[in-house]
Design an enzyme around this catalytic site. Structure first.
Site, PDB file in Angstrom:
ATOM      1  N   ASN A   9       0.854  -1.187   0.000  1.00  0.00           N
ATOM      2  CA  ASN A   9       0.000   0.000   0.000  1.00  0.00           C
ATOM      3  C   ASN A   9       0.892   1.241   0.000  1.00  0.00           C
ATOM      4  OD1 ASN A   9      -1.820   2.027   0.417  1.00  0.00           O
ATOM      5  ND2 ASN A   9      -2.436   1.386   2.473  1.00  0.00           N
ATOM      6  N   LYS A  11       0.072   4.208  -0.346  1.00  0.00           N
ATOM      7  CA  LYS A  11      -0.616   5.413   0.161  1.00  0.00           C
ATOM      8  C   LYS A  11      -0.420   6.564  -0.842  1.00  0.00           C
ATOM      9  CE  LYS A  11      -0.252   3.507   4.736  1.00  0.00           C
ATOM     10  NZ  LYS A  11      -0.206   3.703   6.172  1.00  0.00           N
ATOM     11  N   HIS A  90      -9.642   1.223   4.926  1.00  0.00           N
ATOM     12  CA  HIS A  90      -8.372   1.489   5.617  1.00  0.00           C
ATOM     13  C   HIS A  90      -8.608   2.509   6.732  1.00  0.00           C
ATOM     14  CE1 HIS A  90      -4.279   2.778   6.395  1.00  0.00           C
ATOM     15  NE2 HIS A  90      -3.893   1.660   5.821  1.00  0.00           N
ATOM     16  N   GLU A  92      -7.006   4.992   7.692  1.00  0.00           N
ATOM     17  CA  GLU A  92      -6.795   6.398   7.317  1.00  0.00           C
ATOM     18  C   GLU A  92      -8.029   6.959   6.618  1.00  0.00           C
ATOM     19  OE1 GLU A  92      -3.114   5.711   5.299  1.00  0.00           O
ATOM     20  OE2 GLU A  92      -2.138   5.372   7.226  1.00  0.00           O
ATOM     21  N   GLU A 156      -5.196  -4.564  10.904  1.00  0.00           N
ATOM     22  CA  GLU A 156      -4.253  -3.451  11.040  1.00  0.00           C
ATOM     23  C   GLU A 156      -4.592  -2.660  12.306  1.00  0.00           C
ATOM     24  OE1 GLU A 156      -2.142  -2.151   7.179  1.00  0.00           O
ATOM     25  OE2 GLU A 156      -3.957  -1.001   7.389  1.00  0.00           O
ATOM     26  N   GLY A 162       2.245   3.155  10.813  1.00  0.00           N
ATOM     27  CA  GLY A 162       3.119   4.305  10.603  1.00  0.00           C
ATOM     28  C   GLY A 162       3.853   4.783  11.846  1.00  0.00           C
ATOM     29  N   SER A 200       3.483  -1.162  10.519  1.00  0.00           N
ATOM     30  CA  SER A 200       4.932  -1.081  10.754  1.00  0.00           C
ATOM     31  C   SER A 200       5.673  -2.385  10.427  1.00  0.00           C
ATOM     32  CB  SER A 200       5.214  -0.631  12.193  1.00  0.00           C
ATOM     33  OG  SER A 200       4.736   0.682  12.394  1.00  0.00           O
TER      34      SER A 200
HETATM   35  P1  13P Z   1       2.899   1.142   7.748  1.00  0.00           P
HETATM   36  O1  13P Z   1       3.477  -0.149   7.220  1.00  0.00           O
HETATM   37  O2  13P Z   1       3.573   2.360   7.185  1.00  0.00           O
HETATM   38  O3  13P Z   1       2.797   1.144   9.232  1.00  0.00           O
HETATM   39  O4  13P Z   1       1.409   1.223   7.183  1.00  0.00           O
HETATM   40  C1  13P Z   1       0.585   0.152   7.346  1.00  0.00           C
HETATM   41  C2  13P Z   1      -0.607   0.361   6.530  1.00  0.00           C
HETATM   42  O5  13P Z   1      -1.413   1.230   6.812  1.00  0.00           O
HETATM   43  C3  13P Z   1      -0.790  -0.475   5.346  1.00  0.00           C
HETATM   44  O6  13P Z   1      -2.073  -0.357   4.839  1.00  0.00           O
END
Ligand code: 13P
Length: 236
Positions: A9, A11, A90, A92, A156, A162, A200
Site C-alpha cells: 500500500n 498510500k 483502511h 486512514e 491493522e 506508521g 509497521s
Molecule cells: P505502515 O506499514 O507504514 O505502518 O502502514 C501500514 C498500513 O497502513 C498499510 O495499509
C-alpha cells in the site's frame, strides 16, 4: 505450502511517475499486489509482470450511463485496467476521510460485484481489552449479509500504523484467531478466508507474522523503499 500474499500500500506516494516505475520494478514478485495511487495504476500495471495490481480505494457505485460522481473512480474502471484487488476501509480513510461503516459495506459489495477481491481493513484504535468487540463490529458492519466468495481481511491495529512500533506478535496472533473464528461463524469455511497483518511491517519483523499464521502482510511505508521491501520478500 501456504500461499503468502504481500500487499504493497503505497498510500499517497511517491511524488513522481519516474519513482513509481522504479518502485514497481523493484516490487515485481508473484506474491505481491502493488497498490499505487490511482494516477500511477496504468503505468504500474504495465511494469509489473509477475505480480498483481490493486487499488487503495474506489467508489461504491459500479458506474454506468449516468455516473455523476465528480472526482470518483468506479470499481468497473479499475477492473478494466487490470486491477484484481481493492483495499477497502483502511483506517486512514475511516478517520481522515470520515468513511462510515455503511459506505465501507457498499464498497465491499461494489468490488465483489466486479469480481475483484476487496481487502477489508479492520483493527482497534488502542491496545485495550475491548478490542475484539471493536474488530467484531467492523467485520459485522462490512460483511453481514454480503455473499463472501472472495474477500481478504487485513488486521491493522491503528496504534501500529506508521509508528514504527509493530503490534506484538502474540497479540496479533490472538486477534487473527478471533477474526478467523468470527468468519467461521458467518460463513461456511470462513476460517479459510485469508487474514493479513499490517502495521509497521519491515524486513526484521515480517517473518514473525507469517510464522504466527497470518496469510500475508499489508505493508505501508516499507513498500515504497525498494531495499526494505526486498528484505521483507526474502523473509516470507
Ligand atoms: P505502515 O506499514 O507504514 O505502518 O502502514 C501500514 C498500513 O497502513 C498499510 O495499509
Amino acid at each position: 505450502m501456504r500461499n503468502i500474499l504481500v500487499v504493497a500500500n503505497w498510500k499517497m506516494n511517491p511524488r513522481t511517475l519516474k519513482e513509481a516505475k522504479e518502485i514497481a520494478r523493484a516490487s515485481d514478485d508473484k506474491r505481491v499486489v502493488v497498490c499505487p495511487p490511482f494516477i500511477f495504476l496504468e503505468e504500474v500495471k504495465r511494469t509489473v509482470k509477475k505480480g498483481k495490481v490493486g487499488a487503495q480505494n474506489c467508489f461504491w457505485e459500479r458506474g454506468g450511463k449516468k455516473s455523476s460522481f465528480t472526482g470518483e473512480v468506479s470499481p468497473g474502471m479499475l477492473k478494466d485496467i487490470g486491477c484484481k484487488y481493492v483495499i477497502v476501509g483502511h483506517s486512514e480513510r475511516r478517520t481522515v476521510l470520515k468513511e462510515e461503516a455503511k459506505v465501507i459495506k457498499m464498497k465491499v459489495k461494489a468490488v465483489l460485484a466486479e469480481k475483484m477481491t476487496p481487502i477489508l481493513c479492520v483493527g482497534e484504535k488502542k491496545e485495550k481489552e475491548s478490542a475484539p468487540e471493536e474488530i467484531k463490529k467492523q467485520l459485522k458492519e462490512a460483511l453481514q449479509g454480503v455473499p463472501l466468495k472472495n474477500v481478504i481481511i487485513a488486521y491493522e491495529p491503528v496504534f501500529a500504523i506508521g509508528t514504527g512500533k509493530a503490534c506484538p506478535v502474540d497479540l496479533a496472533e490472538k486477534r487473527k484467531l478471533f477474526i478467523k473464528s468470527f468468519l467461521a461463524k458467518i460463513r461456511k469455511k470462513g476460517e479459510d478466508i485469508p487474514v493479513l497483518y499490517g502495521g509497521s511491517v519491515d524486513g526484521k519483523n515480517a517473518s514473525s507474522y507469517v510464522k504466527a499464521g497470518f496469510d500475508g502482510l499489508l505493508v505501508g511505508g516499507a513498500s515504497t523503499k525498494p531495499g526494505e521491501f526486498e528484505r521483507i520478500l526474502k523473509k516470507v
